[in-house]
Design a protein around this motif. Structure first.
Motif, PDB file in Angstrom:
ATOM      1  N   LYS A 337      -9.005 -16.374  11.484  1.00  0.00           N
ATOM      2  CA  LYS A 337      -8.027 -15.849  12.442  1.00  0.00           C
ATOM      3  C   LYS A 337      -7.429 -14.538  11.939  1.00  0.00           C
ATOM      4  O   LYS A 337      -7.279 -13.575  12.699  1.00  0.00           O
ATOM      5  CB  LYS A 337      -6.919 -16.870  12.689  1.00  0.00           C
ATOM      6  CG  LYS A 337      -5.860 -16.414  13.705  1.00  0.00           C
ATOM      7  CD  LYS A 337      -4.783 -17.470  13.897  1.00  0.00           C
ATOM      8  CE  LYS A 337      -3.788 -17.042  14.974  1.00  0.00           C
ATOM      9  NZ  LYS A 337      -3.140 -15.759  14.688  1.00  0.00           N
ATOM     10  N   ALA A 338      -7.091 -14.501  10.661  1.00  0.00           N
ATOM     11  CA  ALA A 338      -6.511 -13.281  10.096  1.00  0.00           C
ATOM     12  C   ALA A 338      -7.508 -12.131  10.123  1.00  0.00           C
ATOM     13  O   ALA A 338      -7.151 -10.993  10.454  1.00  0.00           O
ATOM     14  CB  ALA A 338      -6.035 -13.552   8.673  1.00  0.00           C
ATOM     15  N   PHE A 339      -8.773 -12.414   9.780  1.00  0.00           N
ATOM     16  CA  PHE A 339      -9.794 -11.362   9.837  1.00  0.00           C
ATOM     17  C   PHE A 339      -9.937 -10.837  11.261  1.00  0.00           C
ATOM     18  O   PHE A 339     -10.035  -9.621  11.487  1.00  0.00           O
ATOM     19  CB  PHE A 339     -11.142 -11.893   9.342  1.00  0.00           C
ATOM     20  CG  PHE A 339     -11.327 -11.792   7.851  1.00  0.00           C
ATOM     21  CD1 PHE A 339     -11.283 -10.569   7.213  1.00  0.00           C
ATOM     22  CD2 PHE A 339     -11.561 -12.932   7.086  1.00  0.00           C
ATOM     23  CE1 PHE A 339     -11.454 -10.460   5.835  1.00  0.00           C
ATOM     24  CE2 PHE A 339     -11.725 -12.844   5.712  1.00  0.00           C
ATOM     25  CZ  PHE A 339     -11.674 -11.607   5.085  1.00  0.00           C
ATOM     26  N   GLN A 340      -9.973 -11.731  12.249  1.00  0.00           N
ATOM     27  CA  GLN A 340     -10.098 -11.301  13.641  1.00  0.00           C
ATOM     28  C   GLN A 340      -8.866 -10.517  14.093  1.00  0.00           C
ATOM     29  O   GLN A 340      -8.982  -9.553  14.844  1.00  0.00           O
ATOM     30  CB  GLN A 340     -10.296 -12.528  14.543  1.00  0.00           C
ATOM     31  CG  GLN A 340     -11.600 -13.266  14.322  1.00  0.00           C
ATOM     32  CD  GLN A 340     -12.815 -12.447  14.748  1.00  0.00           C
ATOM     33  OE1 GLN A 340     -12.946 -12.074  15.901  1.00  0.00           O
ATOM     34  NE2 GLN A 340     -13.692 -12.155  13.804  1.00  0.00           N
ATOM     35  N   ASP A 341      -7.685 -10.955  13.644  1.00  0.00           N
ATOM     36  CA  ASP A 341      -6.456 -10.246  14.005  1.00  0.00           C
ATOM     37  C   ASP A 341      -6.477  -8.806  13.497  1.00  0.00           C
ATOM     38  O   ASP A 341      -6.023  -7.882  14.184  1.00  0.00           O
ATOM     39  CB  ASP A 341      -5.232 -10.972  13.438  1.00  0.00           C
ATOM     40  CG  ASP A 341      -4.917 -12.251  14.183  1.00  0.00           C
ATOM     41  OD1 ASP A 341      -5.415 -12.413  15.322  1.00  0.00           O
ATOM     42  OD2 ASP A 341      -4.194 -13.099  13.637  1.00  0.00           O
ATOM     43  N   ILE A 342      -7.012  -8.609  12.307  1.00  0.00           N
ATOM     44  CA  ILE A 342      -7.046  -7.258  11.728  1.00  0.00           C
ATOM     45  C   ILE A 342      -8.169  -6.429  12.345  1.00  0.00           C
ATOM     46  O   ILE A 342      -7.958  -5.295  12.792  1.00  0.00           O
ATOM     47  CB  ILE A 342      -7.233  -7.335  10.197  1.00  0.00           C
ATOM     48  CG1 ILE A 342      -6.064  -8.070   9.544  1.00  0.00           C
ATOM     49  CG2 ILE A 342      -7.358  -5.925   9.612  1.00  0.00           C
ATOM     50  CD1 ILE A 342      -6.297  -8.395   8.082  1.00  0.00           C
ATOM     51  N   MET A 343      -9.376  -6.990  12.389  1.00  0.00           N
ATOM     52  CA  MET A 343     -10.555  -6.220  12.795  1.00  0.00           C
ATOM     53  C   MET A 343     -10.614  -5.969  14.298  1.00  0.00           C
ATOM     54  O   MET A 343     -11.019  -4.891  14.746  1.00  0.00           O
ATOM     55  CB  MET A 343     -11.829  -6.955  12.361  1.00  0.00           C
ATOM     56  CG  MET A 343     -12.013  -7.072  10.868  1.00  0.00           C
ATOM     57  SD  MET A 343     -13.523  -7.982  10.491  1.00  0.00           S
ATOM     58  CE  MET A 343     -13.536  -7.886   8.702  1.00  0.00           C
ATOM     59  N   VAL A 344     -10.252  -6.972  15.094  1.00  0.00           N
ATOM     60  CA  VAL A 344     -10.404  -6.867  16.545  1.00  0.00           C
ATOM     61  C   VAL A 344      -9.090  -6.505  17.239  1.00  0.00           C
ATOM     62  O   VAL A 344      -9.061  -5.666  18.139  1.00  0.00           O
ATOM     63  CB  VAL A 344     -10.958  -8.195  17.118  1.00  0.00           C
ATOM     64  CG1 VAL A 344     -11.104  -8.108  18.629  1.00  0.00           C
ATOM     65  CG2 VAL A 344     -12.305  -8.536  16.479  1.00  0.00           C
ATOM     66  N   ARG A 345      -8.010  -7.143  16.813  1.00  0.00           N
ATOM     67  CA  ARG A 345      -6.730  -6.949  17.507  1.00  0.00           C
ATOM     68  C   ARG A 345      -5.877  -5.843  16.906  1.00  0.00           C
ATOM     69  O   ARG A 345      -4.813  -5.530  17.418  1.00  0.00           O
ATOM     70  CB  ARG A 345      -5.958  -8.270  17.514  1.00  0.00           C
ATOM     71  CG  ARG A 345      -6.727  -9.382  18.210  1.00  0.00           C
ATOM     72  CD  ARG A 345      -6.010 -10.725  18.158  1.00  0.00           C
ATOM     73  NE  ARG A 345      -6.833 -11.755  18.743  1.00  0.00           N
ATOM     74  CZ  ARG A 345      -7.707 -12.496  18.069  1.00  0.00           C
ATOM     75  NH1 ARG A 345      -7.826 -12.315  16.762  1.00  0.00           N
ATOM     76  NH2 ARG A 345      -8.434 -13.404  18.676  1.00  0.00           N
ATOM     77  N   GLY A 346      -6.332  -5.269  15.792  1.00  0.00           N
ATOM     78  CA  GLY A 346      -5.626  -4.131  15.213  1.00  0.00           C
ATOM     79  C   GLY A 346      -4.324  -4.477  14.515  1.00  0.00           C
ATOM     80  O   GLY A 346      -3.469  -3.608  14.328  1.00  0.00           O
ATOM     81  N   ASP A 347      -4.159  -5.731  14.106  1.00  0.00           N
ATOM     82  CA  ASP A 347      -2.921  -6.132  13.429  1.00  0.00           C
ATOM     83  C   ASP A 347      -2.851  -5.541  12.019  1.00  0.00           C
ATOM     84  O   ASP A 347      -3.877  -5.213  11.411  1.00  0.00           O
ATOM     85  CB  ASP A 347      -2.819  -7.653  13.343  1.00  0.00           C
ATOM     86  CG  ASP A 347      -2.261  -8.256  14.627  1.00  0.00           C
ATOM     87  OD1 ASP A 347      -1.839  -7.485  15.495  1.00  0.00           O
ATOM     88  OD2 ASP A 347      -2.255  -9.492  14.760  1.00  0.00           O
ATOM     89  N   HIS A 348      -1.630  -5.446  11.514  1.00  0.00           N
ATOM     90  CA  HIS A 348      -1.396  -5.003  10.141  1.00  0.00           C
ATOM     91  C   HIS A 348      -0.862  -6.189   9.338  1.00  0.00           C
ATOM     92  O   HIS A 348      -0.947  -7.331   9.777  1.00  0.00           O
ATOM     93  CB  HIS A 348      -0.436  -3.816  10.134  1.00  0.00           C
ATOM     94  CG  HIS A 348      -0.972  -2.640  10.906  1.00  0.00           C
ATOM     95  ND1 HIS A 348      -1.919  -1.778  10.404  1.00  0.00           N
ATOM     96  CD2 HIS A 348      -0.701  -2.207  12.170  1.00  0.00           C
ATOM     97  CE1 HIS A 348      -2.205  -0.861  11.301  1.00  0.00           C
ATOM     98  NE2 HIS A 348      -1.485  -1.092  12.383  1.00  0.00           N
ATOM     99  N   LEU A 349      -0.322  -5.905   8.174  1.00  0.00           N
ATOM    100  CA  LEU A 349       0.095  -6.977   7.274  1.00  0.00           C
ATOM    101  C   LEU A 349       1.117  -7.899   7.930  1.00  0.00           C
ATOM    102  O   LEU A 349       1.025  -9.134   7.802  1.00  0.00           O
ATOM    103  CB  LEU A 349       0.675  -6.373   5.984  1.00  0.00           C
ATOM    104  CG  LEU A 349       1.090  -7.379   4.895  1.00  0.00           C
ATOM    105  CD1 LEU A 349      -0.115  -8.213   4.457  1.00  0.00           C
ATOM    106  CD2 LEU A 349       1.683  -6.646   3.705  1.00  0.00           C
ATOM    107  N   ALA A 350       2.070  -7.339   8.646  1.00  0.00           N
ATOM    108  CA  ALA A 350       3.110  -8.159   9.272  1.00  0.00           C
ATOM    109  C   ALA A 350       2.513  -9.136  10.290  1.00  0.00           C
ATOM    110  O   ALA A 350       3.007 -10.254  10.452  1.00  0.00           O
ATOM    111  CB  ALA A 350       4.149  -7.268   9.951  1.00  0.00           C
ATOM    112  N   GLY A 351       1.444  -8.728  10.955  1.00  0.00           N
ATOM    113  CA  GLY A 351       0.855  -9.567  11.989  1.00  0.00           C
ATOM    114  C   GLY A 351       0.098 -10.765  11.460  1.00  0.00           C
ATOM    115  O   GLY A 351      -0.127 -11.732  12.198  1.00  0.00           O
TER     116      GLY A 351
END
Length: 383
Positions: A337-351
């Motif tokens: 989930k964290a990998f997808q949040d960063i790679m696909v959804r553009g999240d940063h550390l806070a996300g």
């Protein structure tokens, strides 16, 4: 002293060729295999054979529009190959055959009151068929609009009236909520990276059980090294291995498949937490199992079961509701989930802080179990 143990482990791992196979070569092969196969599903590389019996301008225009709208590569076959194509479909070697019958042009023009038709012979189990049917219906819709437009023009309608009559009653305002479009490769690369991090537990079990059976663990009593120093040294060794493994696999995905990693700072924090989690759970298993075979069974259950439940092989959205709930109780889910949040959804550390917290909780639980069971492990080595 803990560093000395870690250095010793790194030297032993470098001598074992199997280590590179299981921890680096195998996951790379998995990424290449599934990334190449799944990445082409539904793409233009998939061919659909067709037979044009009408050979008219109308049939050629239809086929051209179908090729553009479907994304499939249309391959022309001779009429004499129809029986062979039917056999290939029945044998599972082909997904479909499209036949444009004679009289297609007359049906399109409405001559003689006929309706144009096409014949689609297909294997209903193939994933090619449904998108192909949808594309044919899309082209048919366009042809119907052209026919209506011609009739309205013949009735003397103005351009504005034509535009109003043909306008769709529904407009789709596409508003993407993610930073980039996800695809099979963005699922495969982080998925197999997470999966194979937990395979490092196999090497950990072999080393801990091997040290215990050969008497090395027992001989620690005669050295200046404290038992806890031995435990920390072993953990440090495999923690670095897991970090290197993640770095290599993610870099391979980026350079070989152009996977966009996103915020590298967030990726680094995630990789460190994931490595601590995997090796922390590995320490717990090493302290709990009584033999190598038992440890392998636990590891296979953790890696394979966690891969399925955690959405490493396919998205969690495809699972039944009950399985989605269960997936929250495996660390692989939070890592993916964290990998997808960063790679696909553009999240940063806070996300990704909730995912990092979940992974840290699994890591803390594993390390706590390892510390509580370590005395028993050392005692069993002396028996």
């Amino acid at each position: 002293m803990a560093l000395s143990i870690a250095v010793k482990e790194w030297k032993l791992l470098l001598k074992e060729k199997g280590t590179f196979f299981w921890l680096l070569l195998m996951p790379v092969l998995f990424i290449v295999l599934f990334g190449s196969v799944l990445g082409n599903l539904g793409g233009s590389d998939v061919s659909v054979p067709y037979i044009d019996l009408d050979k008219s301008a109308a049939s050629q225009s239809f086929l051209q529009a179908l090729g553009e709208k479907s994304g499939y590569k249309l391959v022309e076959k001779n009429p004499g190959e129809r029986d062979d194509q039917w056999s290939r479909i029945r044998d599972g070697k082909e997904a479909a055959l499209l036949v444009v019958p004679q009289g297609f042009a007359n049906g399109v023009s409405g001559q003689g009151g006929e309706q144009a038709s096409v014949e689609l012979y297909s294997d209903p189990t193939s994933q090619t068929v449904a998108p192909l049917k949808a594309a044919i219906e899309n082209v048919a819709g366009g042809m119907r609009e052209s026919k209506i437009e011609g009739a309205l023009k013949a009735a003397g309608e103005t351009g504005e009236q034509l535009q109003a009559a043909l306008a769709s009653p529904l407009r789709i305002d596409d508003k993407p909520q993610v930073a980039s479009a996800g695809n099979a490769v963005t699922q495969v690369v982080p998925g197999y990276t997470v999966m194979f991090v937990f395979f490092v537990i196999i090497s950990m079990i072999r080393r801990f059980i091997g040290d215990k059976t050969t008497g090395m663990t027992a001989r620690l009593r005669t050295t200046r090294m404290t038992p806890i120093g031995y435990l920390l040294g072993m953990w440090l060794a495999y923690l670095v291995v897991a970090l290197a493994q993640c770095s290599v696999l993610l870099a391979f995905g980026h350079f070989a498949y152009d996977v966009q990693l996103g915020d590298l700072g967030a990726i680094a924090a995630l990789v460190i937490t994931l490595a601590v989690c995997g090796t922390g759970i590995g320490l717990a298993i090493c302290m709990l199992v009584r033999g190598e075979n038992q440890g392998m069974a636990f590891t296979q259950l953790l890696t394979m079961g966690g891969a399925v439940l955690g959405g490493l092989w396919f998205p969690v959205e495809y699972m039944p509701k009950a399985m989605k709930t269960v997936s929250h109780f495996v660390p692989q889910y939070w890592a993916q989930k964290a990998f997808q949040d960063i790679m696909v959804r553009g999240d940063h550390l806070a996300g990704i802080l909730p995912s990092l917290a979940a992974l840290a909780a699994f890591a803390a639980a594993g390390l706590l179990v390892a510390l509580l069971r370590f005395r028993g492990f050392m005692k069993s080595a002396l028996d």
